[in-house]
Write an enzyme that holds these catalytic residues in place. Structure first.
Site, mmCIF file in Angstrom:
data_model
loop_
_atom_site.group_PDB
_atom_site.id
_atom_site.type_symbol
_atom_site.label_atom_id
_atom_site.label_comp_id
_atom_site.label_asym_id
_atom_site.label_seq_id
_atom_site.Cartn_x
_atom_site.Cartn_y
_atom_site.Cartn_z
ATOM 1 N N ASP A 67 0.757 -1.315 -0.055
ATOM 2 C CA ASP A 67 -0.058 0.079 -0.115
ATOM 3 C C ASP A 67 0.834 1.141 0.094
ATOM 4 O OD1 ASP A 67 0.983 -0.470 2.702
ATOM 5 O OD2 ASP A 67 -1.164 -0.908 3.412
ATOM 6 N N HIS A 138 -7.102 -4.688 10.235
ATOM 7 C CA HIS A 138 -6.808 -4.725 8.954
ATOM 8 C C HIS A 138 -5.473 -5.097 8.568
ATOM 9 C CE1 HIS A 138 -4.682 -0.680 9.808
ATOM 10 N NE2 HIS A 138 -3.725 -1.293 9.353
ATOM 11 N N GLU A 143 -9.689 -1.975 5.526
ATOM 12 C CA GLU A 143 -10.285 -1.842 6.698
ATOM 13 C C GLU A 143 -11.537 -2.572 6.953
ATOM 14 O OE1 GLU A 143 -8.563 -0.049 8.760
ATOM 15 O OE2 GLU A 143 -7.964 2.089 7.894
HETATM 16 C C1 F6R Z 1 1.445 -1.279 5.975
HETATM 17 C C2 F6R Z 1 0.391 -2.195 6.166
HETATM 18 C C3 F6R Z 1 -0.607 -2.183 7.437
HETATM 19 C C4 F6R Z 1 0.430 -2.541 8.709
HETATM 20 C C5 F6R Z 1 -0.417 -2.456 10.017
HETATM 21 C C6 F6R Z 1 0.467 -2.766 11.354
HETATM 22 O O1 F6R Z 1 2.080 -1.566 4.698
HETATM 23 O O2 F6R Z 1 0.041 -2.788 5.312
HETATM 24 O O3 F6R Z 1 -1.433 -3.143 7.283
HETATM 25 O O4 F6R Z 1 0.900 -3.843 8.576
HETATM 26 O O5 F6R Z 1 -1.042 -1.217 10.114
HETATM 27 O O6 F6R Z 1 0.993 -1.556 11.524
HETATM 28 P P1 F6R Z 1 2.270 -1.525 12.677
HETATM 29 O O7 F6R Z 1 3.374 -2.646 12.027
HETATM 30 O O8 F6R Z 1 3.001 -0.127 12.451
HETATM 31 O O9 F6R Z 1 1.786 -1.820 14.000
#
Ligand code: F6R
Length: 273
Positions: A67, A138, A143
């Protein structure tokens, strides 16, 4: 799902790095799906270390990131393209032509999303997709409410996600509200998925993902339908799982049967269970 519970974040990163580097070594032309965020930072650090030690070659590797924020270009420090450069791409011998991150500044984000899908397809699909999980369940920026079959598209970020991201921006006004994200259908087509989670704040999302119903309300639960998913989590992230002892027994059993049969790939068949 193959659920592996380890002690802490360092162990998650170490095991994840072993997992990814093993896949890279057995397939030098691997197509990797990559995630950003805090969780995979340790994984990328260890991959770069392994590369510097001479153990990895990225020259034929292709990557597709999950993303990107709409409105942020590669120069913006909070863009995911920028993150990937700092944490991985700038430190290894990957061919820039083989790097794919959705373009946050695409003039026609919908057309760009469709092209992204075609690009994945023309590379033969994703061999190994690395995933984190959001507090709201997510994966990518799919979402709650995302169709379980969704494809790469423009998405509206949930309030919880915007809040979680606010710490990276100077003011609330600067936090992006939209992103381009691979869909749950796109992710589901990866041959292997490796989902990482660490910390108590992820425990509820992890429980719902693994032990809850498959529902678009918990987008990560789509992985229950995936034949080859490994979930690698620490004790804190596993703290709300009700079947922890069983997952540990399965892990021990797997190690035992590999020893017994002498076949490392005894669980690498099409179905992982
Ligand atoms: C990022 C992504 C998100 C993150 C998720 C967890 O490319 O796709 O789904 O993996 O928001 O984020 P962290 O690791 O910062 O807790």
């Amino acid at each position: 799902m193959n659920i592996i519970i380890v002690s802490d974040y360092e162990e998650v990163s170490k095991k994840a790095a072993e997992f990814v580097t093993d896949h890279m070594k057995s397939n030098p032309e691997i197509v990797l799906g990559l995630a950003t965020g805090s969780t995979p930072e340790g994984l990328y650090r260890l991959i770069v270390e392994e590369y510097r030690a001479g153990g990895l070659d990225f020259s034929e590797v292709k990557t597709f990131n999950l993303d990107e924020y709409v409105g942020l270009g590669p120069e913006h420090r909070q863009s995911y393209r920028n993150y990937m450069g700092r944490h991985l791409f700038d430190h290894v011998n990957i061919d820039p032509d083989n790097i794919n991150v959705p373009e946050g500044l695409a003039s026609d984000p919908a057309a760009h999303s469709r092209r992204y899908e075609r690009e994945i397809e023309s590379c033969g699909g994703i061999d190994l997709q690395v995933l984190g999980i959001g507090r709201d369940g997510h994966i990518g920026f799919n979402e709650p409410g995302s169709s379980l079959r969704s494809r790469t598209r423009v998405v509206v970020l949930a309030a919880e996600t915007i809040e979680d991201n606010a710490r990276f921006f100077a003011s609330m006004d600067e936090v992006p509200r939209f992103a381009i994200s691979m869909g749950l259908g796109t992710i589901s087509e990866a041959r292997h998925c490796l989902m990482l989670a660490s910390g108590e704040h992820k425990a509820e999302a992890v429980r719902e993902c693994i032990e809850g119903a498959v529902t678009s309300m918990v987008p990560a639960s789509v992985l229950q339908m995936h034949p080859q998913t490994t979930v690698l989590i620490d004790e804190a992230a596993a703290s709300r799982l009700t079947r922890k002892d069983y997952y540990r027994a399965v892990q021990k059993g797997r190690e035992k049967i590999v020893k017994l049969t002498g076949k490392e790939d005894v669980f690498n068949a099409d179905q992982d269970g």
